[in-house]
Design a protein around this motif. Structure first.
Motif, PDB file in Angstrom:
ATOM      1  N   ALA A  27       0.857  -1.188   0.000  1.00  0.00           N
ATOM      2  CA  ALA A  27       0.000   0.000   0.000  1.00  0.00           C
ATOM      3  C   ALA A  27       0.890   1.235   0.000  1.00  0.00           C
ATOM      4  O   ALA A  27       1.946   1.242   0.618  1.00  0.00           O
ATOM      5  CB  ALA A  27      -0.883  -0.004   1.233  1.00  0.00           C
ATOM      6  N   ASP A  86      -3.158  11.116   2.808  1.00  0.00           N
ATOM      7  CA  ASP A  86      -3.494  10.041   3.754  1.00  0.00           C
ATOM      8  C   ASP A  86      -2.880  10.276   5.129  1.00  0.00           C
ATOM      9  O   ASP A  86      -3.436   9.861   6.133  1.00  0.00           O
ATOM     10  CB  ASP A  86      -2.978   8.694   3.216  1.00  0.00           C
ATOM     11  CG  ASP A  86      -3.512   8.395   1.828  1.00  0.00           C
ATOM     12  OD1 ASP A  86      -4.738   8.506   1.639  1.00  0.00           O
ATOM     13  OD2 ASP A  86      -2.704   8.078   0.928  1.00  0.00           O
ATOM     14  N   LYS A 236      -8.978   8.263   8.270  1.00  0.00           N
ATOM     15  CA  LYS A 236      -9.598   7.010   8.737  1.00  0.00           C
ATOM     16  C   LYS A 236      -9.962   6.050   7.612  1.00  0.00           C
ATOM     17  O   LYS A 236      -9.871   4.836   7.776  1.00  0.00           O
ATOM     18  CB  LYS A 236     -10.869   7.323   9.543  1.00  0.00           C
ATOM     19  CG  LYS A 236     -10.597   7.425  11.027  1.00  0.00           C
ATOM     20  CD  LYS A 236     -11.790   7.064  11.871  1.00  0.00           C
ATOM     21  CE  LYS A 236     -11.603   5.692  12.492  1.00  0.00           C
ATOM     22  NZ  LYS A 236     -12.709   5.300  13.355  1.00  0.00           N
ATOM     23  N   SER A 237     -10.387   6.592   6.493  1.00  0.00           N
ATOM     24  CA  SER A 237     -10.762   5.712   5.372  1.00  0.00           C
ATOM     25  C   SER A 237      -9.525   5.028   4.804  1.00  0.00           C
ATOM     26  O   SER A 237      -9.577   3.846   4.440  1.00  0.00           O
ATOM     27  CB  SER A 237     -11.480   6.509   4.283  1.00  0.00           C
ATOM     28  OG  SER A 237     -12.452   7.345   4.870  1.00  0.00           O
ATOM     29  N   ALA A 238      -8.418   5.753   4.727  1.00  0.00           N
ATOM     30  CA  ALA A 238      -7.162   5.161   4.254  1.00  0.00           C
ATOM     31  C   ALA A 238      -6.703   4.077   5.227  1.00  0.00           C
ATOM     32  O   ALA A 238      -6.242   3.005   4.828  1.00  0.00           O
ATOM     33  CB  ALA A 238      -6.086   6.235   4.106  1.00  0.00           C
ATOM     34  N   TRP A 239      -6.866   4.368   6.511  1.00  0.00           N
ATOM     35  CA  TRP A 239      -6.477   3.418   7.575  1.00  0.00           C
ATOM     36  C   TRP A 239      -7.301   2.131   7.463  1.00  0.00           C
ATOM     37  O   TRP A 239      -6.776   1.024   7.605  1.00  0.00           O
ATOM     38  CB  TRP A 239      -6.684   4.089   8.923  1.00  0.00           C
ATOM     39  CG  TRP A 239      -6.194   3.327  10.118  1.00  0.00           C
ATOM     40  CD1 TRP A 239      -6.966   2.739  11.085  1.00  0.00           C
ATOM     41  CD2 TRP A 239      -4.831   3.086  10.504  1.00  0.00           C
ATOM     42  NE1 TRP A 239      -6.164   2.160  12.034  1.00  0.00           N
ATOM     43  CE2 TRP A 239      -4.854   2.352  11.705  1.00  0.00           C
ATOM     44  CE3 TRP A 239      -3.603   3.417   9.934  1.00  0.00           C
ATOM     45  CZ2 TRP A 239      -3.682   1.944  12.358  1.00  0.00           C
ATOM     46  CZ3 TRP A 239      -2.431   3.010  10.588  1.00  0.00           C
ATOM     47  CH2 TRP A 239      -2.485   2.284  11.786  1.00  0.00           C
ATOM     48  N   ALA A 240      -8.602   2.298   7.203  1.00  0.00           N
ATOM     49  CA  ALA A 240      -9.510   1.146   7.129  1.00  0.00           C
ATOM     50  C   ALA A 240      -9.156   0.204   5.980  1.00  0.00           C
ATOM     51  O   ALA A 240      -9.460  -0.986   6.028  1.00  0.00           O
ATOM     52  CB  ALA A 240     -10.954   1.636   6.982  1.00  0.00           C
ATOM     53  N   LYS A 241      -8.521   0.741   4.954  1.00  0.00           N
ATOM     54  CA  LYS A 241      -8.166  -0.084   3.786  1.00  0.00           C
ATOM     55  C   LYS A 241      -6.907  -0.919   4.020  1.00  0.00           C
ATOM     56  O   LYS A 241      -6.613  -1.815   3.229  1.00  0.00           O
ATOM     57  CB  LYS A 241      -7.935   0.818   2.562  1.00  0.00           C
ATOM     58  CG  LYS A 241      -9.225   1.364   1.971  1.00  0.00           C
ATOM     59  CD  LYS A 241      -8.934   2.098   0.668  1.00  0.00           C
ATOM     60  CE  LYS A 241     -10.063   3.051   0.324  1.00  0.00           C
ATOM     61  NZ  LYS A 241      -9.566   4.386  -0.051  1.00  0.00           N
ATOM     62  N   LEU A 242      -6.163  -0.634   5.078  1.00  0.00           N
ATOM     63  CA  LEU A 242      -4.911  -1.358   5.328  1.00  0.00           C
ATOM     64  C   LEU A 242      -5.192  -2.699   6.015  1.00  0.00           C
ATOM     65  O   LEU A 242      -6.168  -2.841   6.754  1.00  0.00           O
ATOM     66  CB  LEU A 242      -3.980  -0.517   6.208  1.00  0.00           C
ATOM     67  CG  LEU A 242      -3.540   0.841   5.658  1.00  0.00           C
ATOM     68  CD1 LEU A 242      -2.709   1.585   6.707  1.00  0.00           C
ATOM     69  CD2 LEU A 242      -2.743   0.686   4.359  1.00  0.00           C
ATOM     70  N   SER A 243      -4.294  -3.660   5.792  1.00  0.00           N
ATOM     71  CA  SER A 243      -4.401  -4.944   6.489  1.00  0.00           C
ATOM     72  C   SER A 243      -3.871  -4.775   7.910  1.00  0.00           C
ATOM     73  O   SER A 243      -3.181  -3.787   8.219  1.00  0.00           O
ATOM     74  CB  SER A 243      -3.573  -5.998   5.758  1.00  0.00           C
ATOM     75  OG  SER A 243      -2.189  -5.703   5.901  1.00  0.00           O
ATOM     76  N   GLN A 246      -0.112  -4.374   7.843  1.00  0.00           N
ATOM     77  CA  GLN A 246       0.320  -3.033   7.408  1.00  0.00           C
ATOM     78  C   GLN A 246       0.133  -2.022   8.542  1.00  0.00           C
ATOM     79  O   GLN A 246       1.004  -1.198   8.808  1.00  0.00           O
ATOM     80  CB  GLN A 246      -0.480  -2.600   6.174  1.00  0.00           C
ATOM     81  CG  GLN A 246      -0.086  -3.369   4.920  1.00  0.00           C
ATOM     82  CD  GLN A 246      -1.081  -3.216   3.784  1.00  0.00           C
ATOM     83  OE1 GLN A 246      -2.280  -2.989   4.000  1.00  0.00           O
ATOM     84  NE2 GLN A 246      -0.597  -3.358   2.558  1.00  0.00           N
ATOM     85  N   ARG A 247      -0.999  -2.113   9.219  1.00  0.00           N
ATOM     86  CA  ARG A 247      -1.264  -1.196  10.343  1.00  0.00           C
ATOM     87  C   ARG A 247      -0.237  -1.391  11.448  1.00  0.00           C
ATOM     88  O   ARG A 247       0.174  -0.420  12.090  1.00  0.00           O
ATOM     89  CB  ARG A 247      -2.651  -1.464  10.923  1.00  0.00           C
ATOM     90  CG  ARG A 247      -3.750  -0.898  10.070  1.00  0.00           C
ATOM     91  CD  ARG A 247      -5.076  -1.111  10.769  1.00  0.00           C
ATOM     92  NE  ARG A 247      -6.122  -1.164   9.764  1.00  0.00           N
ATOM     93  CZ  ARG A 247      -7.333  -1.670   9.967  1.00  0.00           C
ATOM     94  NH1 ARG A 247      -7.652  -2.169  11.138  1.00  0.00           N
ATOM     95  NH2 ARG A 247      -8.217  -1.676   9.012  1.00  0.00           N
TER      96      ARG A 247
END
Ligand code: 173
Length: 318
Positions: A27, A86, A236-243, A246-247
Motif C-alpha cells: 500500500a 493520507d 480514517k478511510s485510508a487506515w480502514a483499507k490497510l491490512s 500493514q497497520r
C-alpha cells in the motif's frame, strides 16, 4: 515444441501473477507536512517515514510529498479530512477550521503516556473521528514551550501598541495583554519582520534558526508557556483499507516516535544556547506571565467549544 512453449507461457504467466500480487500487497500512503521539510518540526515525522519504509518494505510505503511548498499549512487539516492526503504532520492550531478543540493540545500538562491512560487521548480520538475522519497516531513534539520574540524591548507584560505575528496558539493570550495580532503561516514570518509589519512573533523555543528569524530577532521573553504539539495524523478511510499487518508496521513506528517526544527537552537547551550566542537578549517577566497564558488559553478553548472545552481541561490540566 508445443509442450515446451506451453510450459514457458505458464511460467511467464505465473511470474506476472506473482508480481501483480506483490504490487497489490504494497500500500502507498501520501504524506504531507505543515512544516518545511528537514526543519525541526518535520524531523520527527521524517524519521517516522524512514522507519515505516524500512520496516514495511514490500508491505506499506509512505510517499512524502513535502512541506508548505506543496500545500499551505492551514489547508492540511481539510486535505487530510477529505482524503487528498493520507498522512499529515501538523499541529492543532493549523486546523482549528476543521476541529477547534485541537488547539487544546498546547495546554496539556501531562505526558501523552498518561493521557493515553486517563481518557484524555480517548476523548480527543472521538472528536478526531467525528470532525476530521482521522486518527492521531503519534504526538512527536511535547515538553517544548512557546515564547514571545520581539524586535523591541518591553518592560512588563503590557503588550499594548505591539503588532505580533500569531497562530491560534497565541491569539487569546497576546490579545489579553493588549497586543494587536496578525495571523501568518511560518513561511511568512521572515518577510513580516524584515518589512517591519510586525514587532515580534510567537514561536516555540526551538526552530527560529531554521528559517533565519534570528537575524531579525532582538529579544526573547521568558518564561515560556504551554507545550508545543506536533502530531502525525492518518485519514480514517485510508487506515480502514490497510491490512492488520500493514497497520502494525505504522502503529509500531508511531509508538516509537511518540516515546521520543520528551527528548525534545534536550533540543530546547541547545537552541536556547544558540539564541544567546546569536545575541538575542532575554527579557524575564514574572511567573504570572505564564499563569495568564494558561488562563487566557483555556478561556479561549472553552469559548470555542462550550461542550468539550471544560472536559478537556479536566483531563489535560494539572
Ligand atoms: O507558531 C506557530 O506557527 C505554531 O502555532 C506552532 C505550533 C507548534 C509548533 C511550532 C509552531
Amino acid at each position: 515444441m508445443q509442450a515446451r512453449m506451453g510450459l514457458a507461457l505458464t511460467a511467464a504467466v505465473a511470474l506476472l501473477v506473482s508480481v501483480a500480487a506483490a504490487a497489490a500487497e504494497e500500500a502507498t500512503l501520501k504524506a504531507i507536512s505543515a512544516f518545511a521539510e528537514k526543519t525541526f518540526y518535520s524531523r520527527g515525522f521524517e524519521r517516522f517515514i524512514d522507519k515505516v519504509n524500512a520496516d514495511g518494505k514490500g508491505l506499506v510505503r509512505i510517499s512524502y510529498i513535502g512541506g508548505p511548498k506543496a500545500m499551505p499549512p492551514f489547508e492540511v487539516g481539510n486535505a487530510l479530512k477529505g482524503g487528498v492526503v493520507d498522512l499529515a504532520n501538523v499541529t492543532g492550531a493549523f486546523y482549528t477550521n476543521v476541529m477547534p478543540e485541537a488547539d487544546a493540545w498546547k495546554l496539556t500538562q501531562k505526558p501523552m503516556a498518561e493521557l493515553r491512560q486517563n481518557g484524555g487521548y480517548a476523548y480527543m480520538a472521538s472528536l478526531y473521528e467525528q470532525k476530521m475522519n482521522a486518527i492521531l497516531l503519534a504526538r512527536h513534539v511535547d515538553n517544548n514551550p512557546f515564547h514571545l520574540y520581539l524586535t523591541k524591548a518591553i518592560s512588563g507584560p503590557d503588550l499594548t501598541g505591539l503588532k505580533l505575528r500569531i497562530t491560534p496558539v497565541y491569539r487569546d493570550f497576546f490579545q489579553a495583554l493588549g497586543a494587536t495580532v496578525v495571523q501568518t503561516a511560518p513561511g511568512e514570518v521572515y518577510t513580516a519582520l524584515e518589512r517591519g509589519v510586525v514587532d515580534g512573533y510567537g514561536w516555540p523555543i526551538t526552530g527560529i534558526f531554521d528559517l533565519g528569524w534570528h537575524e531579525k530577532t532582538k529579544y526573547r521573553v521568558d518564561p515560556g508557556f504551554y507545550s508545543a504539539e506536533v502530531s502525525i495524523l492518518v485519514n480514517k478511510s485510508a487506515w480502514a483499507k490497510l491490512s492488520a499487518e500493514q497497520r502494525q508496521v505504522i502503529t509500531a513506528a508511531a509508538a516509537w516516535i511518540e516515546a521520543q517526544a520528551a527528548d525534545v527537552a534536550q533540543e530546547n537547551e541547545a537552541d536556547s544556547a544558540k539564541q544567546k550566542a546569536a545575541g538575542i537578549q532575554v527579557i524575564t517577566l514574572s511567573e504570572d506571565f505564564r499563569k495568564k497564558a494558561y488562563e487566557a488559553g483555556w478561556a479561549g478553548v472553552i469559548r470555542q467549544s462550550q461542550e468539550h472545552g471544560p472536559k478537556l481541561k479536566a483531563l489535560f490540566a494539572n
